[in-house]
Design a protein around this motif. Structure first.
Motif, short mmCIF file in Angstrom:
data_model
loop_
_atom_site.label_atom_id
_atom_site.label_comp_id
_atom_site.label_asym_id
_atom_site.label_seq_id
_atom_site.Cartn_x
_atom_site.Cartn_y
_atom_site.Cartn_z
N LEU A 69 0.83 -1.21 0.00
CA LEU A 69 0.00 0.00 0.00
C LEU A 69 0.86 1.26 0.00
O LEU A 69 0.54 2.24 -0.68
N ALA A 70 1.95 1.24 0.77
CA ALA A 70 2.81 2.42 0.86
C ALA A 70 3.46 2.71 -0.49
O ALA A 70 3.47 3.86 -0.96
N PHE A 71 4.00 1.67 -1.14
CA PHE A 71 4.66 1.87 -2.44
C PHE A 71 3.65 2.26 -3.52
O PHE A 71 3.84 3.25 -4.23
N LEU A 72 2.56 1.49 -3.64
CA LEU A 72 1.59 1.76 -4.69
C LEU A 72 0.84 3.06 -4.45
O LEU A 72 0.60 3.84 -5.39
N GLY A 73 0.45 3.32 -3.19
CA GLY A 73 -0.26 4.55 -2.87
C GLY A 73 0.61 5.77 -3.11
O GLY A 73 0.14 6.78 -3.64
N THR A 74 1.88 5.69 -2.73
CA THR A 74 2.80 6.81 -2.95
C THR A 74 3.03 7.02 -4.44
O THR A 74 3.04 8.17 -4.93
N ALA A 75 3.21 5.93 -5.19
CA ALA A 75 3.41 6.05 -6.63
C ALA A 75 2.19 6.67 -7.30
O ALA A 75 2.31 7.55 -8.18
N LEU A 76 0.99 6.24 -6.90
CA LEU A 76 -0.24 6.80 -7.47
C LEU A 76 -0.39 8.28 -7.13
O LEU A 76 -0.79 9.08 -7.98
N SER A 77 -0.05 8.63 -5.89
CA SER A 77 -0.16 10.04 -5.51
C SER A 77 0.84 10.90 -6.28
O SER A 77 0.54 12.05 -6.62
N LEU A 78 2.02 10.36 -6.57
CA LEU A 78 3.00 11.11 -7.35
C LEU A 78 2.56 11.24 -8.81
O LEU A 78 2.79 12.29 -9.44
N LEU A 79 1.94 10.20 -9.36
CA LEU A 79 1.44 10.28 -10.73
C LEU A 79 0.38 11.37 -10.88
O LEU A 79 0.27 12.00 -11.93
N ILE A 80 -0.39 11.59 -9.82
CA ILE A 80 -1.39 12.65 -9.84
C ILE A 80 -0.79 13.97 -9.37
O ILE A 80 -1.07 15.03 -9.94
N GLY A 81 0.04 13.90 -8.35
CA GLY A 81 0.54 15.11 -7.71
C GLY A 81 1.55 15.88 -8.53
O GLY A 81 1.54 17.12 -8.53
N ILE A 82 2.43 15.19 -9.25
CA ILE A 82 3.45 15.90 -10.04
C ILE A 82 2.82 16.73 -11.15
O ILE A 82 3.12 17.93 -11.28
N PRO A 83 1.92 16.16 -11.99
CA PRO A 83 1.25 17.02 -12.99
C PRO A 83 0.43 18.14 -12.37
O PRO A 83 0.38 19.25 -12.90
N ALA A 84 -0.25 17.83 -11.23
CA ALA A 84 -1.05 18.87 -10.57
C ALA A 84 -0.16 20.00 -10.07
O ALA A 84 -0.48 21.19 -10.24
N ALA A 85 0.96 19.66 -9.44
CA ALA A 85 1.89 20.68 -8.95
C ALA A 85 2.47 21.49 -10.11
O ALA A 85 2.65 22.72 -10.00
N TYR A 86 2.76 20.81 -11.21
CA TYR A 86 3.30 21.51 -12.38
C TYR A 86 2.27 22.50 -12.93
O TYR A 86 2.62 23.65 -13.24
N ALA A 87 1.02 22.07 -13.04
CA ALA A 87 -0.02 22.95 -13.57
C ALA A 87 -0.25 24.15 -12.65
O ALA A 87 -0.39 25.30 -13.12
N ILE A 88 -0.26 23.89 -11.33
CA ILE A 88 -0.48 24.99 -10.38
C ILE A 88 0.66 26.00 -10.43
O ILE A 88 0.45 27.22 -10.36
N SER A 89 1.90 25.51 -10.57
CA SER A 89 3.05 26.41 -10.61
C SER A 89 3.23 27.07 -11.97
O SER A 89 3.56 28.26 -12.05
N ARG A 90 2.97 26.32 -13.03
CA ARG A 90 3.20 26.84 -14.38
C ARG A 90 2.11 27.81 -14.80
O ARG A 90 2.38 28.80 -15.49
N TYR A 91 0.88 27.52 -14.39
CA TYR A 91 -0.24 28.36 -14.82
C TYR A 91 -0.96 28.96 -13.61
O TYR A 91 -2.18 29.00 -13.57
#
Length: 262
Positions: A69-91
């Motif tokens: 759960l820790a590995f898969l949940g963290t990986a899933l959160s990064l797959l969502i969180g990295i693009p979200a953080a990029y969009a929030i910072s870039r735009y």
């Protein structure tokens, strides 16, 4: 010219360190106790309770589940969180300001309320099995760490470098993977560490999403304490601390802890 710290400041600092380290010392001492109950200081020294962890099947299975759960949940959160953080910072000018607040709601809402809401909406409402429900719950729980930490790393990134790469003919996706992502890898690693540790130690959310046949290690620790009060619990806690120390040691050996502060 160097100034000698005031004795009162030294004493206060020592008290703070003692306050932080005392619980760890008590847990470690209790884990090696030769008694059949939790006690400190330890009455004799033994490794029996550490070996007892691996003899109990429930601890073995729940530890594997927690790691998955820790590995898969963290990986899933990064797959969502990295693009979200990029969009929030870039735009950040074009996007509404409340959007960045949306991603931190899981840590603003009390975890008990958050876990109960997930149980009603995912487990009962959608009828999902236990493991997918736990995976979604853990991914949502650690998503704020992924978004906020990566956003902090992107705050110091010069987006004109990305624009220059695109103007030279590099596709946007390739630019992100080869230009942006390597420059924020420190933030990604820090987000992974924080999210992983939060997920593997979670109780409040997991207790609402576990069910027959599937449980996590923290929940199993609570269940064990209801029936037994032996040093096995302290031994499990020491092993969890060692896992955290091992993760930080690997980061230090490969990248260096100062790398994460860049």
């Amino acid at each position: 010219m160097t100034r000698t710290p005031h004795p009162a400041l030294i004493a206060f600092t020592a008290l703070v360190f003692l306050f932080l380290l005392a619980p760890l010392v008590i847990i470690i001492g209790a884990a090696f106790s030769d008694t059949t109950y939790l006690t400190f200081p330890p009455q004799g020294l033994t490794l029996h309770w550490f070996s007892n962890i691996f003899r109990i099947e429930a601890f073995r299975t729940t530890a594997i589940t927690s790691l998955e759960l820790a590995f898969l949940g963290t990986a899933l959160s990064l797959l969502i969180g990295i693009p979200a953080a990029y969009a929030i910072s870039r735009y950040r000018v074009e996007l509404p300001r409340w959007l960045s607040t949306l991603f931190v709601l899981p840590i603003l809402v009390p975890e008990i309320v958050f876990g109960f809401s997930l149980m009603k909406s995912i487990t009962i409402g959608l009828g999902l099995p236990i493991f997918p429900s736990l995976l979604i719950g853990h991914a949502l729980l650690v998503l704020p760490y992924s978004v906020r930490v990566v956003s902090a790393s992107l705050a110091s990134f010069d987006f004109s470098i990305e624009e220059a790469a695109i103007s030279l003919g590099c596709p946007p996706l390739k630019t992100f993977l080869t230009v942006v992502l390597p420059n924020i890898r420190a933030g990604v690693i820090a987000a992974f560490i924080l999210a992983f540790i939060t997920s593997i130690n979670d109780v409040s959310v997991s207790v609402f999403l576990t069910g027959p046949g599937i449980s996590t290690l923290p929940i199993q620790i609570l269940a064990h304490m209801e029936q037994f009060f032996d040093p096995t619990i302290a031994s499990v806690s020491v092993l969890l601390m060692l896992v955290t120390v091992a993760v930080m040691a690997i980061v230090e050996a490969t990248l260096g802890l100062t790398f994460l502060t860049k």
